[in-house]
Design a protein around this motif. Structure first.
Motif, PDB file in Angstrom:
ATOM      1  N   LEU A  31      26.608  62.475 -26.087  1.00 25.71           N
ATOM      2  CA  LEU A  31      25.996  61.155 -26.111  1.00 25.71           C
ATOM      3  C   LEU A  31      24.732  61.185 -25.260  1.00 25.71           C
ATOM      4  CD1 LEU A  31      27.534  57.768 -26.191  1.00 25.71           C
ATOM      5  CD2 LEU A  31      25.958  58.195 -24.325  1.00 25.71           C
ATOM      6  N   MET A  32      23.624  60.758 -25.851  1.00 27.04           N
ATOM      7  CA  MET A  32      22.353  60.656 -25.143  1.00 27.04           C
ATOM      8  C   MET A  32      22.041  59.177 -24.958  1.00 27.04           C
ATOM      9  SD  MET A  32      18.884  60.181 -24.787  1.00 27.04           S
ATOM     10  CE  MET A  32      18.703  59.328 -26.313  1.00 27.04           C
ATOM     11  N   SER A  33      21.760  58.822 -23.719  1.00 27.16           N
ATOM     12  CA  SER A  33      21.422  57.446 -23.375  1.00 27.16           C
ATOM     13  C   SER A  33      20.000  57.412 -22.841  1.00 27.16           C
ATOM     14  CB  SER A  33      22.403  56.940 -22.306  1.00 27.16           C
ATOM     15  OG  SER A  33      21.990  55.702 -21.808  1.00 27.16           O
ATOM     16  N   GLY A  34      19.113  56.721 -23.560  1.00 29.12           N
ATOM     17  CA  GLY A  34      17.734  56.561 -23.100  1.00 29.12           C
ATOM     18  C   GLY A  34      17.612  55.241 -22.364  1.00 29.12           C
ATOM     19  N   MET A  35      17.032  55.277 -21.164  1.00 26.40           N
ATOM     20  CA  MET A  35      16.953  54.089 -20.316  1.00 26.40           C
ATOM     21  C   MET A  35      15.519  53.776 -19.936  1.00 26.40           C
ATOM     22  SD  MET A  35      20.180  55.103 -17.940  1.00 26.40           S
ATOM     23  CE  MET A  35      19.511  56.716 -17.709  1.00 26.40           C
ATOM     24  N   VAL A  36      15.282  52.549 -19.543  1.00 28.76           N
ATOM     25  CA  VAL A  36      13.972  52.117 -19.067  1.00 28.76           C
ATOM     26  C   VAL A  36      13.813  52.599 -17.626  1.00 28.76           C
ATOM     27  CG1 VAL A  36      12.472  50.149 -18.590  1.00 28.76           C
ATOM     28  CG2 VAL A  36      14.039  50.082 -20.559  1.00 28.76           C
ATOM     29  N   ARG A  37      12.805  53.428 -17.405  1.00 25.39           N
ATOM     30  CA  ARG A  37      12.557  53.940 -16.055  1.00 25.39           C
ATOM     31  C   ARG A  37      11.526  53.072 -15.343  1.00 25.39           C
ATOM     32  NH1 ARG A  37      10.668  57.806 -19.643  1.00 25.39           N
ATOM     33  NH2 ARG A  37       8.405  57.922 -19.768  1.00 25.39           N
ATOM     34  N   ASN A  38      11.421  53.252 -14.046  1.00 23.49           N
ATOM     35  CA  ASN A  38      10.570  52.374 -13.238  1.00 23.49           C
ATOM     36  C   ASN A  38       9.105  52.804 -13.184  1.00 23.49           C
ATOM     37  OD1 ASN A  38      10.693  54.587 -11.564  1.00 23.49           O
ATOM     38  ND2 ASN A  38      11.525  53.487  -9.801  1.00 23.49           N
ATOM     39  N   GLN A  39       8.770  53.921 -13.843  1.00 21.37           N
ATOM     40  CA  GLN A  39       7.369  54.355 -13.871  1.00 21.37           C
ATOM     41  C   GLN A  39       7.102  55.188 -15.101  1.00 21.37           C
ATOM     42  OE1 GLN A  39       6.155  57.774 -13.431  1.00 21.37           O
ATOM     43  NE2 GLN A  39       8.280  58.429 -13.621  1.00 21.37           N
ATOM     44  N   THR A  40       5.852  55.171 -15.535  1.00 18.11           N
ATOM     45  CA  THR A  40       5.396  56.025 -16.629  1.00 18.11           C
ATOM     46  C   THR A  40       4.022  56.546 -16.240  1.00 18.11           C
ATOM     47  OG1 THR A  40       6.596  54.784 -18.323  1.00 18.11           O
ATOM     48  CG2 THR A  40       4.755  56.132 -19.074  1.00 18.11           C
ATOM     49  N   GLY A  41       3.886  57.834 -16.212  1.00 17.78           N
ATOM     50  CA  GLY A  41       2.600  58.423 -15.873  1.00 17.78           C
ATOM     51  C   GLY A  41       2.091  57.992 -14.509  1.00 17.78           C
ATOM     52  N   GLY A  42       3.012  57.780 -13.574  1.00 17.98           N
ATOM     53  CA  GLY A  42       2.637  57.376 -12.227  1.00 17.98           C
ATOM     54  C   GLY A  42       2.361  55.889 -12.058  1.00 17.98           C
ATOM     55  N   ARG A  43       2.503  55.117 -13.116  1.00 19.23           N
ATOM     56  CA  ARG A  43       2.288  53.661 -13.043  1.00 19.23           C
ATOM     57  C   ARG A  43       3.624  52.947 -12.981  1.00 19.23           C
ATOM     58  NH1 ARG A  43      -1.984  51.600 -17.368  1.00 19.23           N
ATOM     59  NH2 ARG A  43      -1.952  49.818 -15.981  1.00 19.23           N
ATOM     60  N   ALA A  44       3.712  51.946 -12.129  1.00 19.82           N
ATOM     61  CA  ALA A  44       4.942  51.176 -11.962  1.00 19.82           C
ATOM     62  C   ALA A  44       5.169  50.268 -13.168  1.00 19.82           C
ATOM     63  CB  ALA A  44       4.875  50.348 -10.688  1.00 19.82           C
ATOM     64  N   VAL A  45       6.334  50.388 -13.776  1.00 21.12           N
ATOM     65  CA  VAL A  45       6.695  49.606 -14.961  1.00 21.12           C
ATOM     66  C   VAL A  45       7.398  48.325 -14.531  1.00 21.12           C
ATOM     67  CG1 VAL A  45       8.162  49.574 -17.027  1.00 21.12           C
ATOM     68  CG2 VAL A  45       6.879  51.641 -16.431  1.00 21.12           C
ATOM     69  N   ASP A  46       7.027  47.216 -15.161  1.00 19.95           N
ATOM     70  CA  ASP A  46       7.711  45.942 -14.936  1.00 19.95           C
ATOM     71  C   ASP A  46       8.863  45.814 -15.938  1.00 19.95           C
ATOM     72  OD1 ASP A  46       8.372  43.409 -14.059  1.00 19.95           O
ATOM     73  OD2 ASP A  46       6.663  42.416 -15.015  1.00 19.95           O
ATOM     74  N   TYR A  47       8.555  45.945 -17.234  1.00 17.89           N
ATOM     75  CA  TYR A  47       9.577  45.906 -18.291  1.00 17.89           C
ATOM     76  C   TYR A  47       8.985  46.471 -19.572  1.00 17.89           C
ATOM     77  CZ  TYR A  47       7.197  41.690 -20.018  1.00 17.89           C
ATOM     78  OH  TYR A  47       6.265  40.801 -20.498  1.00 17.89           O
ATOM     79  N   LEU A  48       9.841  46.680 -20.575  1.00 17.64           N
ATOM     80  CA  LEU A  48       9.415  47.145 -21.895  1.00 17.64           C
ATOM     81  C   LEU A  48       9.812  46.113 -22.934  1.00 17.64           C
ATOM     82  CD1 LEU A  48      10.609  50.877 -21.854  1.00 17.64           C
ATOM     83  CD2 LEU A  48       8.398  49.956 -21.143  1.00 17.64           C
ATOM     84  N   ASP A  49       9.080  46.112 -24.033  1.00 23.83           N
ATOM     85  CA  ASP A  49       9.428  45.256 -25.169  1.00 23.83           C
ATOM     86  C   ASP A  49       9.442  46.140 -26.413  1.00 23.83           C
ATOM     87  OD1 ASP A  49       9.949  42.953 -26.713  1.00 23.83           O
ATOM     88  OD2 ASP A  49       7.826  42.680 -27.124  1.00 23.83           O
ATOM     89  N   TYR A  50      10.611  46.179 -27.084  1.00 21.99           N
ATOM     90  CA  TYR A  50      10.761  46.964 -28.305  1.00 21.99           C
ATOM     91  C   TYR A  50      10.787  46.055 -29.514  1.00 21.99           C
ATOM     92  CZ  TYR A  50      12.065  51.200 -25.737  1.00 21.99           C
ATOM     93  OH  TYR A  50      12.059  52.310 -24.933  1.00 21.99           O
ATOM     94  N   GLN A  51      10.052  46.466 -30.552  1.00 20.95           N
ATOM     95  CA  GLN A  51      10.071  45.768 -31.830  1.00 20.95           C
ATOM     96  C   GLN A  51      10.265  46.802 -32.925  1.00 20.95           C
ATOM     97  OE1 GLN A  51       6.742  43.122 -32.411  1.00 20.95           O
ATOM     98  NE2 GLN A  51       6.793  42.436 -30.293  1.00 20.95           N
ATOM     99  N   ALA A  52      10.799  46.364 -34.062  1.00 22.26           N
ATOM    100  CA  ALA A  52      11.075  47.302 -35.153  1.00 22.26           C
ATOM    101  C   ALA A  52      10.902  46.633 -36.502  1.00 22.26           C
ATOM    102  CB  ALA A  52      12.502  47.827 -35.028  1.00 22.26           C
TER     103      ALA A  52
END
Length: 140
Positions: A31-52
């Motif tokens: 089982l692979m669980s992908g999670m929202v991390r607190n940074q991307t490319g050294g930038r602090a992440v607030d939140y993500l929004d996924y659409q499909a």
């Protein structure tokens, strides 16, 4: 086969995905669980929004599963993806694969998530703490 695909705005359930992928023929469930991390490319992440594009994404999930079944001796494929606003630490995607053998379960699970990220019409918008946002991972 007990394959299962889901797009939802609700929290994803690791135990439920595992249970769907498990059966008496299996010697392994990966089982692979992908999670929202607190940074991307050294930038602090607030939140993500996924659409499909829901209908097409579910079709792509089925196609990925079909390819997994052709390429690997596996029993089940589970792909669940979360949509909407996700906070740091929340699970965005679950992929579970059942197989009689661990090696094939690992290989099929990796193939499924890597292919999903390239082919599924699911879009992620990153919102950083500095107030800037941008779309990423747009496969289509």
């Amino acid at each position: 086969m007990n394959d299962h695909f889901r797009l939802t705005h609700e929290a994803l359930d690791v135990a439920a995905a595992y249970a769907i992928a498990d059966n008496a023929r299996n010697g392994a469930v990966v089982l692979m669980s992908g999670m929202v991390r607190n940074q991307t490319g050294g930038r602090a992440v607030d939140y993500l929004d996924y659409q499909a594009y829901d209908a097409m994404a579910l079709q792509v999930f089925q196609e990925i599963s079909d390819r997994c079944h052709r390429q690997f001796p596996i029993t089940e494929v589970v792909i669940h993806h979360r949509l909407g606003k996700l906070k740091i630490g929340e699970i965005s995607v679950l992929v579970a694969v059942g197989s009689p053998h661990r090696s094939e379960a690992f290989e099929a699970c990796r193939y499924a998530i890597d292919t999903l990220k390239v082919e599924a019409p699911i879009w992620k918008k990153e919102f950083w703490l500095d107030g800037v946002s941008s779309w990423v991972n747009c496969p289509i």
